[in-house]
Write a protein that holds these residues in place. Structure first.
Motif, PDB file in Angstrom:
ATOM      1  N   ALA A 372       5.693   2.538  -9.107  1.00 36.07           N
ATOM      2  CA  ALA A 372       6.219   2.582  -7.621  1.00 36.07           C
ATOM      3  C   ALA A 372       6.323   4.007  -7.119  1.00 36.07           C
ATOM      4  O   ALA A 372       6.070   4.608  -6.015  1.00 36.07           O
ATOM      5  N   VAL A 373       6.962   4.955  -8.092  1.00 30.92           N
ATOM      6  CA  VAL A 373       6.735   6.518  -7.896  1.00 30.92           C
ATOM      7  C   VAL A 373       5.416   6.957  -7.530  1.00 30.92           C
ATOM      8  O   VAL A 373       5.239   7.471  -6.556  1.00 30.92           O
ATOM      9  N   LEU A 374       4.708   6.527  -8.249  1.00 31.65           N
ATOM     10  CA  LEU A 374       3.178   7.167  -8.046  1.00 31.65           C
ATOM     11  C   LEU A 374       2.461   6.557  -6.849  1.00 31.65           C
ATOM     12  O   LEU A 374       1.890   7.300  -6.284  1.00 31.65           O
ATOM     13  N   TYR A 375       2.683   5.225  -6.506  1.00 33.37           N
ATOM     14  CA  TYR A 375       1.983   4.751  -5.527  1.00 33.37           C
ATOM     15  C   TYR A 375       2.586   5.254  -3.971  1.00 33.37           C
ATOM     16  O   TYR A 375       2.174   5.516  -2.948  1.00 33.37           O
ATOM     17  N   GLY A 376       4.048   5.589  -4.250  1.00 32.14           N
ATOM     18  CA  GLY A 376       4.614   6.044  -3.202  1.00 32.14           C
ATOM     19  C   GLY A 376       4.245   7.595  -2.944  1.00 32.14           C
ATOM     20  O   GLY A 376       4.454   8.038  -1.793  1.00 32.14           O
ATOM     21  N   SER A 377       3.934   8.071  -3.992  1.00 26.69           N
ATOM     22  CA  SER A 377       3.766   9.593  -3.904  1.00 26.69           C
ATOM     23  C   SER A 377       2.244   9.970  -3.494  1.00 26.69           C
ATOM     24  O   SER A 377       1.908  11.132  -3.003  1.00 26.69           O
ATOM     25  N   VAL A 378       1.311   8.763  -3.812  1.00 26.53           N
ATOM     26  CA  VAL A 378      -0.280   9.420  -3.184  1.00 26.53           C
ATOM     27  C   VAL A 378      -0.420   9.640  -2.133  1.00 26.53           C
ATOM     28  O   VAL A 378      -1.177  10.576  -1.564  1.00 26.53           O
ATOM     29  N   ASN A 444      -8.335  -4.797   1.581  1.00 28.45           N
ATOM     30  CA  ASN A 444      -9.366  -4.627   2.504  1.00 28.45           C
ATOM     31  C   ASN A 444      -8.839  -4.983   3.764  1.00 28.45           C
ATOM     32  O   ASN A 444      -9.333  -4.268   4.841  1.00 28.45           O
ATOM     33  N   TYR A 445      -8.069  -6.038   4.028  1.00 26.76           N
ATOM     34  CA  TYR A 445      -7.686  -6.177   5.314  1.00 26.76           C
ATOM     35  C   TYR A 445      -6.933  -5.438   6.083  1.00 26.76           C
ATOM     36  O   TYR A 445      -6.970  -5.000   7.400  1.00 26.76           O
ATOM     37  N   LEU A 446      -5.800  -4.621   5.365  1.00 24.44           N
ATOM     38  CA  LEU A 446      -5.111  -3.537   5.816  1.00 24.44           C
ATOM     39  C   LEU A 446      -5.942  -2.484   6.250  1.00 24.44           C
ATOM     40  O   LEU A 446      -5.798  -1.696   7.282  1.00 24.44           O
ATOM     41  N   ARG A 447      -6.944  -2.151   5.574  1.00 20.64           N
ATOM     42  CA  ARG A 447      -7.762  -1.037   5.843  1.00 20.64           C
ATOM     43  C   ARG A 447      -8.555  -1.216   7.073  1.00 20.64           C
ATOM     44  O   ARG A 447      -8.627  -0.215   7.993  1.00 20.64           O
ATOM     45  N   GLU A 448      -9.054  -2.537   7.184  1.00 16.87           N
ATOM     46  CA  GLU A 448     -10.020  -2.767   8.417  1.00 16.87           C
ATOM     47  C   GLU A 448      -9.076  -2.891   9.624  1.00 16.87           C
ATOM     48  O   GLU A 448      -9.582  -2.346  10.751  1.00 16.87           O
ATOM     49  N   TYR A 449      -7.913  -3.319   9.379  1.00 17.79           N
ATOM     50  CA  TYR A 449      -6.987  -3.453  10.703  1.00 17.79           C
ATOM     51  C   TYR A 449      -6.713  -2.065  11.107  1.00 17.79           C
ATOM     52  O   TYR A 449      -6.781  -1.748  12.344  1.00 17.79           O
ATOM     53  N   LEU A 465      -0.571   1.845   0.542  1.00 20.73           N
ATOM     54  CA  LEU A 465       0.008   2.245  -0.533  1.00 20.73           C
ATOM     55  C   LEU A 465       1.647   2.030  -0.608  1.00 20.73           C
ATOM     56  O   LEU A 465       2.255   1.625  -1.336  1.00 20.73           O
ATOM     57  N   MET A 466       2.075   1.646   0.768  1.00 24.69           N
ATOM     58  CA  MET A 466       3.526   1.678   0.594  1.00 24.69           C
ATOM     59  C   MET A 466       3.837   0.115   0.554  1.00 24.69           C
ATOM     60  O   MET A 466       4.785  -0.251  -0.140  1.00 24.69           O
ATOM     61  N   VAL A 467       2.958  -0.619   0.984  1.00 19.25           N
ATOM     62  CA  VAL A 467       2.957  -2.112   0.871  1.00 19.25           C
ATOM     63  C   VAL A 467       2.857  -2.613  -0.639  1.00 19.25           C
ATOM     64  O   VAL A 467       3.817  -3.220  -1.211  1.00 19.25           O
ATOM     65  N   LEU A 468       1.892  -1.742  -1.278  1.00 18.17           N
ATOM     66  CA  LEU A 468       1.924  -2.064  -2.905  1.00 18.17           C
ATOM     67  C   LEU A 468       3.113  -1.472  -3.406  1.00 18.17           C
ATOM     68  O   LEU A 468       3.382  -2.091  -4.527  1.00 18.17           O
ATOM     69  N   THR A 469       3.537  -0.292  -2.952  1.00 18.66           N
ATOM     70  CA  THR A 469       4.928   0.169  -3.699  1.00 18.66           C
ATOM     71  C   THR A 469       5.968  -0.945  -3.577  1.00 18.66           C
ATOM     72  O   THR A 469       6.757  -1.037  -4.623  1.00 18.66           O
ATOM     73  N   GLY A 470       6.202  -1.633  -2.424  1.00 21.95           N
ATOM     74  CA  GLY A 470       7.135  -2.722  -2.373  1.00 21.95           C
ATOM     75  C   GLY A 470       6.751  -3.578  -3.060  1.00 21.95           C
ATOM     76  O   GLY A 470       7.794  -4.241  -3.825  1.00 21.95           O
ATOM     77  N   LEU A 471       5.634  -4.194  -3.395  1.00 22.01           N
ATOM     78  CA  LEU A 471       5.248  -5.152  -4.600  1.00 22.01           C
ATOM     79  C   LEU A 471       5.598  -4.569  -5.666  1.00 22.01           C
ATOM     80  O   LEU A 471       6.450  -5.611  -6.713  1.00 22.01           O
TER      81      LEU A 471
END
Length: 549
Positions: A372-378, A444-449, A465-471
């Motif tokens: 979570a720290v790394l995903y949020g920092s990227v 993919n869909y978040l990127r395309e949107y 990356l923020m969504v993945l941090t939440g997961l």
């Protein structure tokens, strides 16, 4: 301690059935348990090529038109594209083979995990070899005759079933041989699955170049050759499987203390999957894999779009690069992808071994918190333009993605016992199938949107990356909620007999022994799997070095 073993009590069976019968592979006193890991690696290195199958997508899309693919008419229906021989396949259509791999991996592992416990790993691995190599053989035929439906059936469906059976058969076996090192044991096997692409992808590319001529690009010949090579390795690994007697434990005070720490009640698979612990662990695996597999699939375009000209020491945005510069950064990104594959392998062994020292629950807590720290920092790293820091962060992230796969079997054994861990692990792998769909779709869909909203390519991954941090935060909470299973879920005597399948108790069994050295066989076994793995790592490192030059 009661001394028990497995002896057959059923009527005589056919010679073929006798050869694969579970009692036949019960190890004799003195058997060296370190002969089992190279057998498991031999199988997993072969089926792990599923990760590297994308090396064929571009050549497969050029079978008819060559370097300028012959595009199918716009009005051609989906069903016509499955059987047409007049135009080239789209890469998006070929990509469904990859999806089918992991959907059928999870489904077959879940459906036939209990069968593994009944018949033993040798027969299951034999069937896995027939399915995986047979699926590749059908794929070669499909490419030769240009039939996409046959490619999906051969590689995707039949091959996917082989993946599932081949994946679970060595894991439960190693957990039984290494009750004192469950994490390391699972890590050794599953490390091979991650390493399959490192070996298979460059080998497949070399074979295509070898067979390419004026009449074709060598794709079907390459896949046919791989199917034969993999059949040889997988059969050797299959026939190298042995099971310890029921209740066996390694000798030595240190090993027995570790076994005592890992002691838990034995839970039947029919009960285990109904417990809250099973579904919490299902969510733990699904959330970890969803986050990791989504980024793994987009790592190359993410690097190129975020840093663009910075990869060539140029202050240019993605849209300002010319064709030559785009090709150069694509080569750099290929080295980056290979480096991630290497950390995927290393992470499987590293984090699984860490779990032996820290415990499975603590290890997953570290994975989720650090992730979570790394995903949020990227995103901050991206905007600051620190390419090297971005690469290092992603290497750690992907190591934890692989580490989750390798740690979860030992986690299951700690919670539900090792007697039916193969069947329980098989059902839990449906989380992988679900993540194989949810992860790429989410990213993919978040990127395309965001691209459709006019956001610059270098910024489209921030929200993702923020969504993945939440997961990952949700995964951390699920992991913290896991508790030991109540004694009421322990196997009844009837369930224990059912779990033993066709076997009864033999009170005269020897349940511990000093292993024979077996130096020659041990050396030959480890060399057979070590050389291909080291070769693949060397090829990957050679590509990755270019990234830092």
């Amino acid at each position: 301690m009661a001394q028990i073993n497995e002896t057959i009590t059923t009527p005589p069976i056919s010679p073929l059935g006798s050869f694969f019968a579970k009692p036949r592979i019960i190890a004799k006193p003195g058997f060296n348990r370190w002969l089992v890991p190279p057998a498991a690696l031999a199988v997993h290195l072969c089926i792990g090529m599923a990760y590297g199958f994308s090396v064929y997508w571009l050549p497969m899309s050029q079978l008819i038109g060559g370097s300028e693919p012959l595009v199918c008419p716009v009005d051609m229906s989906f069903w016509q594209q499955l059987v047409t021989r007049s135009c080239d396949w789209k890469i998006s259509m070929l990509g469904w083979t990859y999806t089918l791999f992991f959907v059928f991996l999870g489904c077959s592992a879940a459906l036939w995990g209990s069968w593994l416990e009944k018949v033993g790993p040798r027969l299951v691995s034999f069937v896995a070899t027939l399915c995986w190599c047979g699926g590749l053989l059908l794929s070669a035929v499909a490419i030769y005759y240009h039939q996409l439906w046959l490619l999906w059936l051969g590689a995707g469906v039949i091959g996917g079933i082989g993946l599932g059976l081949g994946y679970i058969s060595p894991v439960s076996t190693l957990l039984r041989w290494f009750p004192d090192k469950r994490g390391m044991a699972a890590g050794m096997a599953i490390m091979g699955f991650g390493g399959g692409a490192l070996v298979g992808a460059p080998l497949a590319n070399w074979l295509m170049n070898f067979f390419a001529d004026a009449t074709g690009n060598g794709v079907w010949q390459s896949i046919l050759t791989l199917s034969l090579i993999y059949a040889l390795f997988m059969f050797c690994g299959t026939f190298g499987y042995r099971l310890p007697p029921l209740g066996w434990h390694p000798s030595g005070d240190k090993a027995q203390k570790a076994v005592s720490r890992n002691h838990t009640i034995q839970v039947h698979v029919s009960v285990a999957w109904r417990t809250p612990q099973f579904w919490l662990l299902w969510l733990v695996l699904w959330l970890n894999v969803t986050a990791g597999i989504g980024l793994l699939g987009m790592a190359s375009p993410m690097l190129q779009e975020i840093f663009a000209g910075k990869l060539l020491s140029l202050d240019l945005a993605w849209q300002e690069l010319n064709d030559d510069q785009l090709r150069r950064i694509a080569t750099i990104a290929a080295g980056f992808t290979g480096l991630l594959s290497l950390f995927n392998i290393v992470g499987r062994f590293f984090w699984a071994s860490v779990s032996d020292a820290c415990g499975r629950k603590m290890t997953f807590a570290i994975i989720f918190m650090l992730g979570a720290v790394l995903y949020g920092s990227v995103p901050l790293i991206n905007h600051a333009g620190y390419v090297t820091l971005f690469v290092c962060a992603f290497c750690v992230i992907i190591s934890m993605y692989g580490g989750g796969f390798a740690t979860i079997p030992a986690y299951l054994a700690d919670i539900f016992g090792s007697q039916m861990v193969g069947a329980i692990h098989g059902r839990l792998l449906t989380a992988w199938s679900a993540a194989g769909i949810s992860g790429p779709v989410l990213v993919n869909y978040l990127r395309e949107y965001q691209l459709a909203q006019g956001i610059a390519p270098e910024n489209v991954y921030d929200i993702t990356l923020m969504v993945l941090t939440g997961l990952l935060v949700i995964g951390f909470i699920c992991n913290q909620l896991v508790r030991p299973v109540s004694e009421k879920h322990a196997m009844t005597q009837e369930q224990q007999q059912q779990a033993k399948g066709m076997y009864t108790v033999n009170k005269d069994a020897q349940l511990t022994w000093e292993a024979r050295p077996s130096y020659a066989l041990m050396t030959l076994s480890w060399i057979a799997v070590g050389i291909p793995l080291l070769w693949g790592m060397g090829m990957t490192l050679r590509q990755a070095v270019r990234f830092f030059m």
